[in-house]
Design a protein around this motif. Structure first.
Motif, PDB file in Angstrom:
ATOM      1  N   SER A  25       0.835  -1.209   0.000  1.00 27.88           N
ATOM      2  CA  SER A  25       0.000   0.000   0.000  1.00 27.88           C
ATOM      3  C   SER A  25       0.868   1.256   0.000  1.00 27.88           C
ATOM      4  O   SER A  25       0.555   2.246  -0.678  1.00 27.88           O
ATOM      5  CB  SER A  25      -0.918   0.002   1.230  1.00 27.88           C
ATOM      6  OG  SER A  25      -1.811  -1.074   1.199  1.00 27.88           O
ATOM      7  N   PHE A  26       1.964   1.216   0.751  1.00 30.01           N
ATOM      8  CA  PHE A  26       2.904   2.341   0.789  1.00 30.01           C
ATOM      9  C   PHE A  26       3.488   2.595  -0.597  1.00 30.01           C
ATOM     10  O   PHE A  26       3.576   3.743  -1.052  1.00 30.01           O
ATOM     11  CB  PHE A  26       4.018   2.037   1.796  1.00 30.01           C
ATOM     12  CG  PHE A  26       5.180   2.980   1.755  1.00 30.01           C
ATOM     13  CD1 PHE A  26       5.042   4.303   2.157  1.00 30.01           C
ATOM     14  CD2 PHE A  26       6.428   2.552   1.320  1.00 30.01           C
ATOM     15  CE1 PHE A  26       6.116   5.185   2.125  1.00 30.01           C
ATOM     16  CE2 PHE A  26       7.512   3.415   1.281  1.00 30.01           C
ATOM     17  CZ  PHE A  26       7.350   4.732   1.684  1.00 30.01           C
ATOM     18  N   SER A  27       3.867   1.515  -1.285  1.00 30.65           N
ATOM     19  CA  SER A  27       4.437   1.632  -2.621  1.00 30.65           C
ATOM     20  C   SER A  27       3.433   2.223  -3.603  1.00 30.65           C
ATOM     21  O   SER A  27       3.769   3.106  -4.405  1.00 30.65           O
ATOM     22  CB  SER A  27       4.906   0.256  -3.106  1.00 30.65           C
ATOM     23  OG  SER A  27       5.428   0.320  -4.406  1.00 30.65           O
ATOM     24  N   MET A  28       2.199   1.746  -3.533  1.00 31.83           N
ATOM     25  CA  MET A  28       1.169   2.228  -4.444  1.00 31.83           C
ATOM     26  C   MET A  28       0.843   3.695  -4.189  1.00 31.83           C
ATOM     27  O   MET A  28       0.578   4.459  -5.125  1.00 31.83           O
ATOM     28  CB  MET A  28      -0.083   1.373  -4.297  1.00 31.83           C
ATOM     29  CG  MET A  28       0.088  -0.064  -4.770  1.00 31.83           C
ATOM     30  SD  MET A  28      -1.396  -1.065  -4.487  1.00 31.83           S
ATOM     31  CE  MET A  28      -2.567  -0.230  -5.573  1.00 31.83           C
ATOM     32  N   ALA A  29       0.866   4.103  -2.924  1.00 34.90           N
ATOM     33  CA  ALA A  29       0.500   5.486  -2.582  1.00 34.90           C
ATOM     34  C   ALA A  29       1.608   6.482  -2.906  1.00 34.90           C
ATOM     35  O   ALA A  29       1.334   7.642  -3.223  1.00 34.90           O
ATOM     36  CB  ALA A  29       0.139   5.569  -1.099  1.00 34.90           C
ATOM     37  N   THR A  30       2.860   6.042  -2.834  1.00 35.21           N
ATOM     38  CA  THR A  30       3.982   6.970  -2.989  1.00 35.21           C
ATOM     39  C   THR A  30       4.750   6.803  -4.298  1.00 35.21           C
ATOM     40  O   THR A  30       5.529   7.685  -4.671  1.00 35.21           O
ATOM     41  CB  THR A  30       4.979   6.790  -1.832  1.00 35.21           C
ATOM     42  OG1 THR A  30       5.496   5.445  -1.869  1.00 35.21           O
ATOM     43  CG2 THR A  30       4.300   7.039  -0.486  1.00 35.21           C
ATOM     44  N   GLY A  31       4.562   5.662  -4.968  1.00 35.60           N
ATOM     45  CA  GLY A  31       5.330   5.394  -6.175  1.00 35.60           C
ATOM     46  C   GLY A  31       6.724   4.875  -5.899  1.00 35.60           C
ATOM     47  O   GLY A  31       7.535   4.704  -6.825  1.00 35.60           O
ATOM     48  N   ILE A  32       7.022   4.623  -4.640  1.00 34.36           N
ATOM     49  CA  ILE A  32       8.336   4.102  -4.256  1.00 34.36           C
ATOM     50  C   ILE A  32       8.344   2.583  -4.416  1.00 34.36           C
ATOM     51  O   ILE A  32       7.521   1.882  -3.845  1.00 34.36           O
ATOM     52  CB  ILE A  32       8.674   4.471  -2.796  1.00 34.36           C
ATOM     53  CG1 ILE A  32       8.792   5.996  -2.662  1.00 34.36           C
ATOM     54  CG2 ILE A  32       9.961   3.794  -2.344  1.00 34.36           C
ATOM     55  CD1 ILE A  32       8.944   6.477  -1.230  1.00 34.36           C
ATOM     56  N   GLN A  33       9.272   2.089  -5.193  1.00 33.75           N
ATOM     57  CA  GLN A  33       9.380   0.653  -5.418  1.00 33.75           C
ATOM     58  C   GLN A  33       9.950  -0.031  -4.178  1.00 33.75           C
ATOM     59  O   GLN A  33      10.817   0.514  -3.493  1.00 33.75           O
ATOM     60  CB  GLN A  33      10.296   0.380  -6.610  1.00 33.75           C
ATOM     61  CG  GLN A  33      10.527  -1.085  -6.911  1.00 33.75           C
ATOM     62  CD  GLN A  33      11.472  -1.291  -8.076  1.00 33.75           C
ATOM     63  OE1 GLN A  33      11.500  -0.482  -9.013  1.00 33.75           O
ATOM     64  NE2 GLN A  33      12.264  -2.345  -8.023  1.00 33.75           N
ATOM     65  N   ILE A  34       9.468  -1.246  -3.868  1.00 27.62           N
ATOM     66  CA  ILE A  34       9.986  -2.020  -2.752  1.00 27.62           C
ATOM     67  C   ILE A  34      10.899  -3.113  -3.297  1.00 27.62           C
ATOM     68  O   ILE A  34      10.469  -3.959  -4.079  1.00 27.62           O
ATOM     69  CB  ILE A  34       8.860  -2.668  -1.918  1.00 27.62           C
ATOM     70  CG1 ILE A  34       7.812  -1.619  -1.507  1.00 27.62           C
ATOM     71  CG2 ILE A  34       9.445  -3.363  -0.696  1.00 27.62           C
ATOM     72  CD1 ILE A  34       8.321  -0.560  -0.575  1.00 27.62           C
ATOM     73  N   ASP A  35      12.152  -3.092  -2.914  1.00 31.64           N
ATOM     74  CA  ASP A  35      13.109  -4.127  -3.292  1.00 31.64           C
ATOM     75  C   ASP A  35      13.325  -5.049  -2.094  1.00 31.64           C
ATOM     76  O   ASP A  35      13.939  -4.657  -1.093  1.00 31.64           O
ATOM     77  CB  ASP A  35      14.442  -3.512  -3.716  1.00 31.64           C
ATOM     78  CG  ASP A  35      14.341  -2.761  -5.033  1.00 31.64           C
ATOM     79  OD1 ASP A  35      13.392  -3.054  -5.792  1.00 31.64           O
ATOM     80  OD2 ASP A  35      15.181  -1.891  -5.290  1.00 31.64           O
ATOM     81  N   TYR A  36      12.791  -6.275  -2.189  1.00 24.84           N
ATOM     82  CA  TYR A  36      12.855  -7.220  -1.073  1.00 24.84           C
ATOM     83  C   TYR A  36      14.123  -8.055  -1.111  1.00 24.84           C
ATOM     84  O   TYR A  36      14.583  -8.482  -2.171  1.00 24.84           O
ATOM     85  CB  TYR A  36      11.652  -8.163  -1.109  1.00 24.84           C
ATOM     86  CG  TYR A  36      10.324  -7.514  -0.794  1.00 24.84           C
ATOM     87  CD1 TYR A  36       9.935  -7.273   0.513  1.00 24.84           C
ATOM     88  CD2 TYR A  36       9.451  -7.141  -1.827  1.00 24.84           C
ATOM     89  CE1 TYR A  36       8.714  -6.681   0.797  1.00 24.84           C
ATOM     90  CE2 TYR A  36       8.219  -6.554  -1.543  1.00 24.84           C
ATOM     91  CZ  TYR A  36       7.855  -6.330  -0.227  1.00 24.84           C
ATOM     92  OH  TYR A  36       6.648  -5.750   0.057  1.00 24.84           O
ATOM     93  N   THR A  37      14.660  -8.307   0.076  1.00 24.19           N
ATOM     94  CA  THR A  37      15.724  -9.279   0.273  1.00 24.19           C
ATOM     95  C   THR A  37      15.290 -10.186   1.420  1.00 24.19           C
ATOM     96  O   THR A  37      14.869  -9.692   2.470  1.00 24.19           O
ATOM     97  CB  THR A  37      17.062  -8.598   0.643  1.00 24.19           C
ATOM     98  OG1 THR A  37      17.440  -7.698  -0.402  1.00 24.19           O
ATOM     99  CG2 THR A  37      18.157  -9.627   0.856  1.00 24.19           C
ATOM    100  N   PHE A  38      15.369 -11.493   1.226  1.00 23.71           N
ATOM    101  CA  PHE A  38      14.959 -12.436   2.262  1.00 23.71           C
ATOM    102  C   PHE A  38      16.196 -13.128   2.819  1.00 23.71           C
ATOM    103  O   PHE A  38      16.881 -13.879   2.115  1.00 23.71           O
ATOM    104  CB  PHE A  38      13.967 -13.452   1.689  1.00 23.71           C
ATOM    105  CG  PHE A  38      12.737 -12.805   1.117  1.00 23.71           C
ATOM    106  CD1 PHE A  38      11.773 -12.267   1.942  1.00 23.71           C
ATOM    107  CD2 PHE A  38      12.552 -12.710  -0.259  1.00 23.71           C
ATOM    108  CE1 PHE A  38      10.640 -11.652   1.422  1.00 23.71           C
ATOM    109  CE2 PHE A  38      11.421 -12.106  -0.790  1.00 23.71           C
ATOM    110  CZ  PHE A  38      10.464 -11.572   0.057  1.00 23.71           C
ATOM    111  N   VAL A  39      16.482 -12.844   4.089  1.00 20.84           N
ATOM    112  CA  VAL A  39      17.718 -13.334   4.713  1.00 20.84           C
ATOM    113  C   VAL A  39      17.439 -13.731   6.160  1.00 20.84           C
ATOM    114  O   VAL A  39      16.412 -13.363   6.739  1.00 20.84           O
ATOM    115  CB  VAL A  39      18.816 -12.245   4.695  1.00 20.84           C
ATOM    116  CG1 VAL A  39      19.281 -11.953   3.287  1.00 20.84           C
ATOM    117  CG2 VAL A  39      18.325 -10.964   5.370  1.00 20.84           C
ATOM    118  N   PRO A  40      18.359 -14.475   6.799  1.00 22.64           N
ATOM    119  CA  PRO A  40      18.207 -14.793   8.218  1.00 22.64           C
ATOM    120  C   PRO A  40      18.188 -13.532   9.075  1.00 22.64           C
ATOM    121  O   PRO A  40      18.700 -12.482   8.672  1.00 22.64           O
ATOM    122  CB  PRO A  40      19.441 -15.655   8.522  1.00 22.64           C
ATOM    123  CG  PRO A  40      19.845 -16.216   7.205  1.00 22.64           C
ATOM    124  CD  PRO A  40      19.522 -15.152   6.197  1.00 22.64           C
TER     125      PRO A  40
END
Length: 256
Positions: free
Chosen positions: A61-76
């Protein structure tokens, strides 16, 4: 000036002007929040494969409202803590109450409150594990990289032993096999326990405390740098508006 002439001028521009132009263009269009999340599910707050869950939906929702892309990293867990501290990512899932590192960070507002309960084997006596005398000889089942503030000192003094697992489900399944004389226990979010019991009904035989043994706000922990400060403010502004318009309550309701 026609397009062809513009391209020719750009081509013959001095190299350092071209580099500056490219860097400036990238800074205008590349706007992304780099976030490290656990590589294991933490239901109902975070699911790795589907990128769903309360926290993930808030980020979407934050990304859609602001246009900021979310780059995910999945780590321990421990790896994500190091990445935020070094500025390799901008944020991670955390709570100020859980944090052992006393370094400076930027923090989001509370997204949701996590209520922790005690879980032990079926029929085992649910004693007060907050008392040191009751902890002697006991075994805390925890997740690698997780901090359990009330039990860190007894573990360090060896009054309490700790066994580590890679997921909450593994912990519950291990307790499921215990007898009623076991002194093994875990501290886990009530929402997490309830979620896994719905998916694995056999776990309902475990003994769960009626009252919570701790509460903590689920937050985003941001790096203490220019990017962290910028994104912490933008996310907090958005989160406040999401609370005000009822959007956050609707997201939480999806997973209840």
């Amino acid at each position: 000036m026609n397009s062809r002439y513009k391209l020719m001028r750009m081509f013959f521009m001095k190299p350092h002007y071209v580099i500056f132009f490219l860097l400036f263009s990238n800074s205008l269009f590349a706007d992304s929040l780099r976030i490290a999340l656990p590589e294991q599910d933490y239901p109902p707050y975070h699911f790795v494969c589907s990128k769903k869950g309360i926290l993930n939906d808030v980020l979407t929702s934050f990304s859609m409202a602001t246009g900021i892309q979310i780059d995910y990293t999945f780590v321990p867990e421990m790896r994500s803590a190091k990445m935020v501290k070094q500025g390799d990512v901008d944020a991670r899932m955390e709570s100020e109450i859980w944090l052992v590192d006393d370094g400076p960070y930027y923090w989001s507002q509370e997204i949701v409150v996590i209520e922790d309960v005690l879980v032990i084997a079926r029929g085992a006596e649910l004693i007060d594990f907050k008392e040191l005398d009751n902890l002697k000889g006991g075994v805390l089942l925890g997740r690698f990289g997780y901090v359990y503030p009330k039990y860190e000192l007894p573990v360090k003094s060896r009054a309490l032993h700790r066994e580590n697992f890679y997921s909450d489900l593994e912990i519950l399944q291990s307790l499921y096999k215990d007898t009623d004389t076991s002194k093994r226990f875990t501290v886990m979010s009530r929402s997490v326990v309830n979620w896994y019991i719905k998916k694995n009904p056999e776990l309902a035989i475990l003994t769960i405390s009626d009252v919570n043994v701790g509460k903590a706000p689920l937050q985003l922990q941001f790096s203490f740098n220019t990017r962290g400060k910028k994104y912490a403010k933008e996310f907090n502004d958005f989160l406040q508006s999401l609370k005000d318009n009822g959007g956050l309550a609707k997201i939480i309701a999806r997973y209840q």
